[in-house]
Design a protein around this motif. Structure first.
Motif, short mmCIF file in Angstrom:
data_model
loop_
_atom_site.label_atom_id
_atom_site.label_comp_id
_atom_site.label_asym_id
_atom_site.label_seq_id
_atom_site.Cartn_x
_atom_site.Cartn_y
_atom_site.Cartn_z
N TRP A 68 62.94 16.01 38.24
CA TRP A 68 62.27 15.41 36.99
C TRP A 68 61.37 16.45 36.48
CZ3 TRP A 68 63.16 11.53 34.41
CH2 TRP A 68 63.76 10.39 34.95
N GLU A 69 61.08 17.26 37.35
CA GLU A 69 60.25 18.51 37.05
C GLU A 69 60.94 19.42 36.07
OE1 GLU A 69 57.33 19.04 40.73
OE2 GLU A 69 58.96 20.50 40.37
N ALA A 70 62.34 19.41 36.29
CA ALA A 70 63.42 20.22 35.35
C ALA A 70 63.35 19.66 34.08
CB ALA A 70 64.74 20.35 35.96
N LEU A 120 63.07 29.78 31.46
CA LEU A 120 63.57 29.15 32.70
C LEU A 120 64.84 28.39 32.59
CD1 LEU A 120 59.95 27.81 34.26
CD2 LEU A 120 61.32 29.79 34.90
N CYS A 121 65.38 28.11 33.61
CA CYS A 121 66.71 27.50 33.70
C CYS A 121 66.64 26.07 33.40
CB CYS A 121 67.54 27.42 34.94
SG CYS A 121 69.02 26.46 35.12
N ASN A 159 64.27 28.81 38.22
CA ASN A 159 64.78 30.04 38.11
C ASN A 159 64.82 30.72 36.71
OD1 ASN A 159 65.33 29.96 41.09
ND2 ASN A 159 67.49 29.05 40.56
N GLU A 160 64.70 32.15 36.67
CA GLU A 160 64.84 32.45 35.46
C GLU A 160 66.27 32.73 35.00
OE1 GLU A 160 62.48 34.22 33.22
OE2 GLU A 160 60.93 33.48 34.18
N ILE A 161 66.54 32.61 33.86
CA ILE A 161 67.73 32.85 33.02
C ILE A 161 68.19 34.36 32.98
CG2 ILE A 161 69.31 32.55 31.09
CD1 ILE A 161 67.72 30.03 30.76
N CYS A 164 72.18 27.57 39.38
CA CYS A 164 72.84 26.24 38.89
C CYS A 164 74.14 26.39 38.28
CB CYS A 164 71.82 25.88 37.85
SG CYS A 164 70.21 25.16 38.61
N LEU A 165 74.57 27.48 37.76
CA LEU A 165 75.85 27.56 37.20
C LEU A 165 76.87 27.36 38.20
CD1 LEU A 165 77.85 28.52 34.84
CD2 LEU A 165 77.61 30.89 35.50
#
Length: 252
Positions: free
Chosen positions: A13-15, A26-27, A33-35, A46-47
């Motif tokens: 939910w934070e995402a 951010l992803c 995480n940084e993209i 995540c990928l």
């Protein structure tokens, strides 16, 4: 719900909140995480997580439904006009929220990471070398006017960019306005989609293998109707890729 599960859902939910109130690079999936990398749409963690879902969750090899039994009943009555469908994720949790934000709230920026993952899923499947043209599932003109966009076309454009394939969003049109598929049973969905699509020009699809792109697949009736139209117009083999296909409820 166990404590660990509660923490996991809070993270999801934070995402989602990060998607609504973006900040930094951010992803969009984990929001933490940084993209990185030239594509700049999703973090490496995540990928890998999304693309490995099929390695851990039972999935039908033909219709792409997650949580499918060994003998999947979803595609049992499919004919050969639709050869295979790939589903990127199950239709649940944060994956459901993401596609709803794209589809119903017009969050076009989400089409970039979601479409990117559609393309990467096609690459991983080995299907890339078998298709020549990408076609998004069209909306009826009145629905398109009401909504102002076609979310499947947004996804298809990003997938086409990733796969370096041409996109054709003009040859096939949705001729009949069908009532929403939500709440309809399997046979009702199939009947609802009969004659819904028409090719106004078959020159681009003639003899070419097609990759259909849609947002969500439940029974596959929409993709089947598209495949029938394309096959009648002289297209070659027809495949499909969707963001979400099935989910935990598909087990019952």
């Amino acid at each position: 719900m166990m404590e660990g599960e509660g923490m996991e859902w809070r993270n999801w939910w934070e995402a989602i909140l990060e998607l609504v109130f973006p900040g930094g690079n951010l992803c969009p999936f984990c929001g933490q995480n940084e993209i990185q990398g030239q594509d700049g749409v999703i973090c490496t963690t995540c990928l890998k997580g999304v693309l490995s879902l099929k390695d851990t969750i039972p999935t039908c090899p033909r219709c792409g439904h997650f949580y499918a039994a060994i003998d999947c009943t979803n595609c049992l009555e499919w004919d050969n006009s639709l050869r295979k469908v790939l589903g990127v994720v199950p239709y649940e949790g944060v994956y459901r929220e993401l596609i709803h934000n794209l589809k119903y709230s017009g969050r076009q920026e989400l089409s970039k990471p979601l479409g990117y993952l559609l393309g990467e899923t096609v690459k991983k499947s080995g299907l890339l070398g078998k298709v020549h043209l990408i076609i998004p599932v069209p909306l009826h003109p009145s629905r398109h006017k009401e909504r102002g966009y076609n979310q499947s076309e947004w996804l298809a454009r990003e997938a086409a960019r990733v796969l370096h394939l041409p996109l054709d969003g003009q040859s096939m049109i949705r001729e009949h306005f069908t009532k929403p598929q939500t709440g309809l049973g399997r046979q009702e969905r199939l009947k609802n989609m009969e004659g819904a699509f028409r090719l106004r020009d078959n020159s681009k699809v003639l003899g070419r293998n097609i990759l259909l792109v849609d947002d969500i697949m439940t029974t596959g009736s929409t993709l089947l109707a598209c495949a029938h139209t394309l096959a009648e117009g002289g297209a070659g083999k027809i495949y499909g890729v969707v963001w979400a296909a099935g989910g935990t409820k598909a087990r019952t």
